[in-house]
Design a protein around this motif. Sequence first.
Motif, short mmCIF file in Angstrom:
data_model
loop_
_atom_site.label_atom_id
_atom_site.label_comp_id
_atom_site.label_asym_id
_atom_site.label_seq_id
_atom_site.Cartn_x
_atom_site.Cartn_y
_atom_site.Cartn_z
N GLU A 1 0.06 -1.05 -5.85
CA GLU A 1 0.75 -2.10 -4.94
C GLU A 1 2.14 -2.37 -5.37
OE1 GLU A 1 -1.23 -6.15 -5.21
OE2 GLU A 1 -3.01 -4.93 -4.39
N ASP B 1 4.33 0.14 -4.36
CA ASP B 1 4.49 -0.08 -2.78
C ASP B 1 5.87 -0.78 -2.77
OD1 ASP B 1 2.89 1.42 -1.90
OD2 ASP B 1 1.24 0.01 -1.44
N LYS C 1 -3.57 -2.02 -8.70
CA LYS C 1 -2.53 -2.86 -9.05
C LYS C 1 -1.13 -2.24 -9.09
CE LYS C 1 -2.22 -7.25 -11.50
NZ LYS C 1 -2.73 -7.86 -12.73
#
Length: 737
Positions: free
Chosen positions: A257, A260, A254
């Motif tokens: 992510e 990112d 998570k």
Amino acid sequence: MYLKSLEISGFKSFAKKAILNFTSPISSIVGPNGSGKSNVAEAFRFVLGEQSIKSMRGKRGEDLIFNGGGEGGARVNRASVKVVFDNGRKILNIDFDEVVLERVVHRDNSNEYFVNGSPVRLKDIVELLAHAHIGASGHHIISQGEADRILNANIRERREMIEDALGLKIYQYKKTESQRKLEKTEENMKSVESLRREIAPHLKFLKKQVEKVEKVQQLREELRAFYKEYFKREEVHIKSERADIEAVKNPLMKELEELDKEIAEARKILESSKNRDAKSDELISIESVLHRVRLEKDAIMRDLGKIEGEMGAAHRTLYKEKEKQAREESKTVYLKDVEDVVSKASLLESISEIKNLLLSFISLHKRREDSINAEETEKELESLRVKKARLEDSLKKIDEHEREKTLDYNSLRQKIEKEKDSNRDAEKNVFKIIARQNELRGALGGVKSREDKVILEEEAFKRELQEGYVLVGRECMDYKDLAVSDEPRFEQYDRFKSIEKIKIRIEDSGTGSGMEIIKEHKEVEERDDFLARELTDLETSRQSLNNLMAELDARIDVEFKEGILKINSQFQEFFSLMFGGGSASLNVIREKKRKKKSDTDLSAVLSEDEGEVFEEEEGEEGIEINVNLPRKKVKGLMMLSGGERALTSIALLFAVSQVNPPPFIILDETDAALDEANSRKYGDMIANLSKYSQLILITHNRETMSRAGVLYGVTMGSDGASKLLSIQFEEAVRVAK
Ligand code: ATP
């Protein structure tokens, strides 16, 4: 009476059916020589199961069948004899009041036996008759010329005859039967024992195999238990590992992510910094515009200052002029001129034009010279004013332009500065994110290797499950409900090692599932048990046969000795009756046999005696007959005359018959050698004997005939066949001659 009738058909000289009814205790058969009387006695032997053709005066079975004779005496193909017994007193051990025994012989020598019409075996006939003391030795059928048979016989034969007469044959028969059974039993025991011996090594081998199989089964049981716990723990472990990994991995993923996204955002910012150069260019261009505007503004300012200077000079000039003019102020102007100016002014729109009109009117009315100077100054001033206004206008415009450009410049500059700041932040952020990402990826790498490990563990688990299923069956799959406590993981590795060890041991045993071996072992063991039981049964029956034989021997011995005692007393009586004194007895003796000594014994005795060395050994038990005639010194059977022999044997025969009377006695010319006096004594004895046994007497003796209740005459026809007729005593006497 036991004997009812005899039916002869096709037997020897009896071509056609002939029936003899024995309605009297004594029946006599009389007839000329060669008429067929003895054939009647032989018919009895035949039907009672005699196997010796010779004793029926034949060579082959065929000789017993009517072979044709003279005129019209056609030969027949079968001989049959039937004897009918009254079995009301059950002398024959069969549940019929009348028993018909029949024997048939065919030309092919085959024999058939029937009891009351049903085919039976010879053995059945023999057994049936033995029960009625009608033995096969035929002691109760004395053939022609055989009256002294018992005297001629050896001690063993005599014993047999006496045993038979005493009714011990049934025991002998049972004994022989038992002996036969015993031999059969022992034979069976041998074959059972040899079967067991044959089975034994295989059974031993199978037993070992089964032990191995059982060991393997035990190992499988152990393995099953290990597997169950192993599987359960492995499942729990994999599940918890997966959960753990998820718990660690999910936040990492998570965050990654998020990072990112963040890094994308930061990169976008960094990407936008490329536009900054364009902005700088723009800023430079604005700067140069501003520079140009400022130069232009400076020029305008300079021009404006110059014009203002010029205008100051003009104003001063004009002031001086005005001073002059003030002095000319009382000057009169014509109305008409004023009106003219007013009308002109009313046509003008601009104030400055009106102003200029008025000024030119005024100057018109000034003094000429003066007014010309003022006018010119005015004109100049006016042009300066115009120029100034124009410059002021330009300045105003350029100021505006400058202000705008300055604003643009400042704003752009501010923008650039701001961008520079955020870029720096973004850059910093990117580094931070990358560092965190690396950190997270590192952590995820750890998680991944844990995950890979779990995958491998799971694959191994699946493999183990399959292997377990194959090795110990589906039972090892029932591990789901197993309760397990916590333990360190290494114990599961130890468990796995144990499983592997057991697997190797099972594999090394090489017994497969072992079901076949267990089955075969069970079968062979059952067979062996069966054989063992059979052996026990056989042993038991051997025992009981031996017991039975011993019992029979004892019984025969006792009854035989008792019988001999009884016979002796009767024998003595009949003998002294016949000979008018003397003594006669039977003695049971054991024959002494001389036997050459064996070599080993021989060496010991050679020195003593150079001749052949014999030793005596106990021989067979038999019967010796001792006779002592009255008034004669010689002793022994050898010394008797023909008549004396006949009398002795008759005395013995009668003695025996009285002790254990047979149902019937057939005497074929036993009385042939007797003189008249002895014939009478014989007749008396017959009369006495007929109280116990039915008598059938084949005779030429008148005295004997006279004792018979029934007389049958036998004659030989021209067809070579015997004819039978019931006759009276007188006729019999005649027929017999
Ligand atoms: P004896 O008074 O001389 O003793 P018997 O009356 O007892 O004489 P058997 O000996 O019974 O006479 O009979 C013998 C006769 O039976 C002989 O004539 C013989 O030919 C005849 N015989 C024997 N066997 C057969 C046969 N298979 N077929 C035809 N006749 C036979």
